[in-house]
Design a protein around this motif. Sequence first.
Motif, PDB file in Angstrom:
ATOM      1  N   VAL A   1       0.854  -1.177   0.000  1.00  0.00           N
ATOM      2  CA  VAL A   1       0.000   0.000   0.000  1.00  0.00           C
ATOM      3  C   VAL A   1       0.894   1.232   0.000  1.00  0.00           C
ATOM      4  O   VAL A   1       1.591   1.516   0.987  1.00  0.00           O
ATOM      5  N   GLU A   2       0.916   1.941  -1.101  1.00  0.00           N
ATOM      6  CA  GLU A   2       1.716   3.149  -1.221  1.00  0.00           C
ATOM      7  C   GLU A   2       1.189   4.226  -0.280  1.00  0.00           C
ATOM      8  O   GLU A   2      -0.002   4.243   0.063  1.00  0.00           O
ATOM      9  N   PRO A   3       2.077   5.155   0.166  1.00  0.00           N
ATOM     10  CA  PRO A   3       1.630   6.205   1.100  1.00  0.00           C
ATOM     11  C   PRO A   3       0.396   6.950   0.626  1.00  0.00           C
ATOM     12  O   PRO A   3      -0.497   7.254   1.425  1.00  0.00           O
TER      13      PRO A   3
ATOM     14  N   PRO B   1       2.847   7.533   9.512  1.00  0.00           N
ATOM     15  CA  PRO B   1       2.170   8.813   9.282  1.00  0.00           C
ATOM     16  C   PRO B   1       1.210   8.761   8.095  1.00  0.00           C
ATOM     17  O   PRO B   1       0.113   9.320   8.155  1.00  0.00           O
ATOM     18  N   ALA B   2       1.611   8.083   7.023  1.00  0.00           N
ATOM     19  CA  ALA B   2       0.737   7.980   5.850  1.00  0.00           C
ATOM     20  C   ALA B   2      -0.517   7.187   6.176  1.00  0.00           C
ATOM     21  O   ALA B   2      -1.611   7.511   5.693  1.00  0.00           O
TER      22      ALA B   2
ATOM     23  N   GLN C   1       9.142  16.096   9.452  1.00  0.00           N
ATOM     24  CA  GLN C   1       9.493  14.758   8.974  1.00  0.00           C
ATOM     25  C   GLN C   1       8.324  13.990   8.402  1.00  0.00           C
ATOM     26  O   GLN C   1       8.516  13.058   7.636  1.00  0.00           O
ATOM     27  N   THR C   2       7.088  14.340   8.764  1.00  0.00           N
ATOM     28  CA  THR C   2       5.928  13.603   8.278  1.00  0.00           C
ATOM     29  C   THR C   2       5.472  14.181   6.947  1.00  0.00           C
ATOM     30  O   THR C   2       4.360  14.642   6.795  1.00  0.00           O
ATOM     31  N   ASP C   3       6.354  14.137   5.965  1.00  0.00           N
ATOM     32  CA  ASP C   3       5.999  14.595   4.629  1.00  0.00           C
ATOM     33  C   ASP C   3       5.484  13.429   3.819  1.00  0.00           C
ATOM     34  O   ASP C   3       5.372  12.303   4.295  1.00  0.00           O
ATOM     35  N   GLU C   4       5.156  13.671   2.564  1.00  0.00           N
ATOM     36  CA  GLU C   4       4.534  12.626   1.757  1.00  0.00           C
ATOM     37  C   GLU C   4       5.479  11.478   1.449  1.00  0.00           C
ATOM     38  O   GLU C   4       5.066  10.401   1.051  1.00  0.00           O
ATOM     39  N   SER C   5       6.793  11.689   1.601  1.00  0.00           N
ATOM     40  CA  SER C   5       7.721  10.596   1.313  1.00  0.00           C
ATOM     41  C   SER C   5       7.669   9.531   2.388  1.00  0.00           C
ATOM     42  O   SER C   5       7.989   8.374   2.150  1.00  0.00           O
TER      43      SER C   5
END
Length: 291
Positions: A152-154, A178-179, A222-226
Amino acid sequence: MVSPALELSEDGRLPDGTPVRVLRHRAVRSAAHLAGTNLRLTEIEALRQGVIPERYLRNFKTLDCAAQARLLETRVALVGLGGLGGPILEGLARLGFGMVTAADHDVFEPSNLNRQLLATDKTLGISKAGAAQARASDVNPAMELTVRQLYVEPESFRDFFRGADIAVDALGGIACRPAAERGAAAAGVPLITASVAGWTAMAATVLPGETGPASLFCSDEQTDESDAPCVPCAEDVLGCLTPAISVAVGLVLAEAVRLALGQTPMLGGPQGQMAVIDLERMSLDRFTLSP
């Protein structure tokens, strides 16, 4: 007209001697055939008429017929079928949750044998998704289960969780946590999340719009989309021990039942508390997640 489930029911007793009407295990299929429906709907119909399918007798009287039927009507989306996800899926099946969609992209390897329920010498090299499908179908064929061999991708968590009543995060590490939280919030679904590290088990329920455990491990920057790893992963440093996994799984399943029954979660809600159980010290702590 008397339903097949009621017609095929028999007098029985709970373990404490309470008289009840019971639909014997083999009679469930017969009732489903006569009614022209599936096993899950047959069990729901029986429970609505006060008849307990035999497989659920030991759930009573902690649960009653209405509560058991509600579990059978609940949709769960589970991501991860390893150390946490395997026994969580098994617990959902044994409790009588009716509809589960699960995903894992991985295969079993020897390092899984110390803790993962579905990891055996025979399943090494086999997909976790395939082993989970076979096991859960053997445990409770009434559960309508869809298992996908899928990472499952972010950006895909929202779609994966959409339509579920409960989302469960049984991922390893913290890179995608996070995602998963963002995806469940975007889908409007409460998320139960758990993790282990050595002797320690952690679990929390994150309601849409509430703060989750990811905020403890990852800063806003740090909780970015990556969703790259935020800090060194504790489970990689301390290992994953079976006793801690068993405790975490129990917390997740207990919260799942509460959510399914419309009750206030004990590890979430406005208080936003995460349970941390240290089996080395035999301690239980609760941490407030709200900022």
